[in-house]
Design a protein around this motif. Structure first.
Motif, short mmCIF file in Angstrom:
data_model
loop_
_atom_site.label_atom_id
_atom_site.label_comp_id
_atom_site.label_asym_id
_atom_site.label_seq_id
_atom_site.Cartn_x
_atom_site.Cartn_y
_atom_site.Cartn_z
N THR A 127 46.34 44.79 -28.63
CA THR A 127 46.74 43.78 -29.60
C THR A 127 47.70 42.76 -29.01
O THR A 127 47.81 41.64 -29.52
N VAL A 128 48.37 43.13 -27.94
CA VAL A 128 49.24 42.18 -27.22
C VAL A 128 48.44 41.45 -26.12
O VAL A 128 48.61 40.26 -25.91
N LEU A 129 47.57 42.18 -25.45
CA LEU A 129 46.82 41.61 -24.33
C LEU A 129 45.82 40.54 -24.79
O LEU A 129 45.73 39.47 -24.17
N VAL A 130 45.06 40.81 -25.85
CA VAL A 130 43.99 39.90 -26.25
C VAL A 130 44.49 38.49 -26.53
O VAL A 130 43.90 37.51 -26.03
N PRO A 131 45.58 38.29 -27.30
CA PRO A 131 46.06 36.92 -27.51
C PRO A 131 46.46 36.22 -26.21
O PRO A 131 46.27 35.01 -26.07
N LYS A 132 46.97 36.97 -25.24
CA LYS A 132 47.32 36.38 -23.95
C LYS A 132 46.06 35.93 -23.20
O LYS A 132 46.06 34.87 -22.56
N LEU A 133 45.01 36.73 -23.28
CA LEU A 133 43.74 36.35 -22.64
C LEU A 133 43.17 35.09 -23.28
O LEU A 133 42.66 34.19 -22.58
N LEU A 134 43.23 35.02 -24.60
CA LEU A 134 42.74 33.83 -25.31
C LEU A 134 43.55 32.60 -24.93
O LEU A 134 43.00 31.51 -24.75
N GLU A 135 44.86 32.78 -24.80
CA GLU A 135 45.72 31.65 -24.43
C GLU A 135 45.39 31.13 -23.03
O GLU A 135 45.54 29.93 -22.75
N LYS A 136 44.88 32.03 -22.18
CA LYS A 136 44.48 31.64 -20.83
C LYS A 136 43.12 30.96 -20.80
O LYS A 136 42.66 30.53 -19.75
N GLY A 137 42.46 30.91 -21.95
CA GLY A 137 41.18 30.21 -22.03
C GLY A 137 39.96 31.10 -21.90
O GLY A 137 38.83 30.61 -21.82
N HIS A 138 40.15 32.42 -21.88
CA HIS A 138 39.03 33.34 -21.77
C HIS A 138 38.36 33.54 -23.13
O HIS A 138 39.01 33.46 -24.18
N GLU A 139 37.08 33.82 -23.08
CA GLU A 139 36.35 34.27 -24.27
C GLU A 139 36.43 35.79 -24.30
O GLU A 139 36.19 36.44 -23.28
N VAL A 140 36.77 36.35 -25.46
CA VAL A 140 37.01 37.79 -25.53
C VAL A 140 36.13 38.45 -26.60
O VAL A 140 36.08 37.99 -27.74
N VAL A 141 35.46 39.51 -26.18
CA VAL A 141 34.80 40.42 -27.12
C VAL A 141 35.71 41.63 -27.23
O VAL A 141 35.90 42.38 -26.27
N ALA A 142 36.33 41.80 -28.39
CA ALA A 142 37.29 42.88 -28.62
C ALA A 142 36.56 44.05 -29.30
O ALA A 142 36.16 43.95 -30.46
N PHE A 143 36.40 45.13 -28.56
CA PHE A 143 35.63 46.27 -29.03
C PHE A 143 36.57 47.43 -29.33
O PHE A 143 37.33 47.87 -28.46
N ASP A 144 36.54 47.93 -30.56
CA ASP A 144 37.49 48.99 -30.94
C ASP A 144 36.98 49.72 -32.18
O ASP A 144 36.40 49.10 -33.07
N ILE A 145 37.23 51.01 -32.24
CA ILE A 145 36.83 51.80 -33.40
C ILE A 145 37.76 51.56 -34.58
O ILE A 145 37.44 51.90 -35.72
N GLN A 146 38.92 51.01 -34.32
CA GLN A 146 39.89 50.58 -35.34
C GLN A 146 40.44 51.74 -36.17
O GLN A 146 40.66 51.62 -37.38
N TRP A 147 40.71 52.87 -35.51
CA TRP A 147 41.37 53.98 -36.19
C TRP A 147 42.73 53.57 -36.73
O TRP A 147 43.20 54.12 -37.72
N PHE A 148 43.38 52.63 -36.04
CA PHE A 148 44.74 52.23 -36.42
C PHE A 148 44.77 50.81 -36.98
O PHE A 148 45.80 50.15 -37.00
N GLY A 149 43.61 50.35 -37.43
CA GLY A 149 43.51 49.03 -38.03
C GLY A 149 43.15 47.95 -37.03
O GLY A 149 42.91 48.20 -35.85
N ASN A 150 43.13 46.73 -37.51
CA ASN A 150 42.85 45.55 -36.68
C ASN A 150 43.89 44.49 -36.99
O ASN A 150 43.89 43.90 -38.07
#
Length: 311
Positions: free
Chosen positions: A14-37
C-alpha cells in the motif's frame, strides 16, 4: 513499465504502489484483500482481487516486471496453517515464476525475509551464510528463493531479504516490534518488554519500498540482498519510544532468547542508501496517533485477524 505487484494491498504494497505510480509506471495490483484495499484510484492503476494460489486469476500479458510481495507474513501467522503457508509462499511463487517465463516477463523482484538465516551467533550475518530456517514461514521463503534462482538464466531475478519493517502504512501492522511498542506507549503509558536484550534488525517502510524501486531501476544488480540498517535490542527500541512518549518501561522475563542481526554491505555497495531510521518511524507514528490518523484496529494484528476472520 507495466508492473504486476502481488500483495499490493498489504503493509508494504500500500506504500509501494503509489510510489510506483508517481514514477510513471502502470501497475496491476493483485491481492486477495484479506486486510482490505486502501489503494486510492489512479488512471494507471488496476486493482485485481484474486488469490495468488490460482494462476488462472492473474494475467501477465504485457507485463514487464513482477514485484512479488505476497506471503503469509511472520512466524506465528505462518504456523497457523502450514499447508496454506506452503501453498501461498512457496508453491504460488513457483507457479508465478513459471508463468512469468512463459509469458516473456523479463524482471522478477522477490520479497524474501531476513529470518531465513535462523538463529546465528555471528555478529555479521551476510548473504553467504548457511540458511537454517526454523519456522514454516522461514522455510517457505528459503525454498521460494531457490526456485526463483533456478530461473536466473531466463529473467532478471533480484531477491531482497528485508529486516523487520517499521513505520506507517494505510494497511498498518501493529504487531511488529517498533510499531507495537510505540502503540503500547501511546495507549497505556507503559511499555512491557519481554527480555529486552534480543537484537532485531529493522528497516523503515520508506527505505524498503524505495529499495524495490531502486532495483527496478537497476537490473544490473542481480542476486540476493539483505536489507536491514539498524540492529538494535528490543530494550533500545523501547527507550527510543520513551524519548517521545511519556511511558514507563517494564521489563519481564522472556523464553525467547533469539537474536537476529543482518549485514547489508552488499546492498550498500550498489549505491543504495537508506534515508530514515527507527527513531524517524517512531516520531512519525507518534505524530499520526496524536492527529488521529493512526489507530489500533483488529485487522492491524495479522495473526489474530487471520484466526478470527480467515482461517
Amino acid at each position: 513499465m507495466k508492473l504486476f505487484v502481488t500483495g499490493a494491498c498489504g503493509y508494504k504494497g500500500t506504500v509501494l504502489v503509489p510510489k510506483l505510480l508517481e514514477k510513471g509506471h502502470e501497475v496491476v495490483a493483485f491481492d486477495i484483500q484479506w486486510f482490505g484495499n486502501n489503494l486510492r484510484p489512479h488512471p494507471m492503476l488496476t486493482v485485481v482481487k484474486g488469490d495468488v494460489c490460482n494462476p488462472e486469476e492473474y494475467d501477465l500479458t504485457g507485463i514487464d516486471a513482477i514485484i512479488h510481495l505476497s506471503s503469509i507474513a511472520n512466524d506465528p501467522a505462518g504456523d497457523l496453517n502450514p499447508k496454506l503457508t506452503w501453498e501461498v509462499s512457496c508453491l504460488a511463487t513457483m507457479r508465478l515464476a513459471d508463468m512469468a517465463v512463459r509469458q516473456g516477463v523479463k524482471r522478477f523482484i522477490y520479497a524474501s525475509s531476513g529470518s531465513v538465516y535462523g538463529v546465528k551467533d555471528e555478529e555479521q550475518v551476510t548473504e553467504d551464510l548457511e540458511l537454517v530456517p526454523i519456522s514454516e514461514y522461514n522455510k517457505t521463503k528459503m525454498c521460494a528463493e531457490r526456485i526463483l534462482l533456478s530461473y536466473k538464466e531466463e529473467m532478471v531475478v533480484q531477491i531482497v531479504r528485508p529486516a523487520t519493517v517499521c513505520g506507517f502504512s494505510p494497511t498498518m501492522r501493529n504487531d511488529v516490534s517498533v510499531n507495537m511498542l510505540t502503540m503500547l506507549a501511546l495507549k497505556n503509558g507503559k511499555i512491557t518488554v519481554f527480555g529486552g536484550e534480543q537484537t532485531r534488525p529493522n528497516v523503515h517502510m520508506d527505505d524498503i519500498t524505495d529499495l524495490y524501486i531502486f532495483l527496478l531501476d537497476h537490473p544490473e544488480h542481480l542476486g540476493i540482498f539483505n536489507a536491514g540498517f539498524e540492529n538494535i535490542t528490543i530494550r533500545e527500541i523501547a527507550e527510543m519510544v520513551a524519548k517521545h512518549v511519556d511511558a514507563e518501561i517494564v521489563v519481564t522475563p522472556s523464553n525467547d532468547p533469539r537474536s537476529y542481526r543482518v549485514n547489508s554491505d552488499r546492498l550498500l555497495a550498489t549505491g543504495f542508501r537508506p534515508k530514515k531510521t527507527v527513531e524517524d518511524a517512531i516520531k512519525e507514528l507518534v505524530g499520526l496517533w496524536r492527529q488521529g490518523a493512526w489507530q489500533d484496529s483488529p485487522s492491524f494484528h495479522r495473526m489474530k485477524w487471520m484466526q478470527q476472520e480467515i482461517l
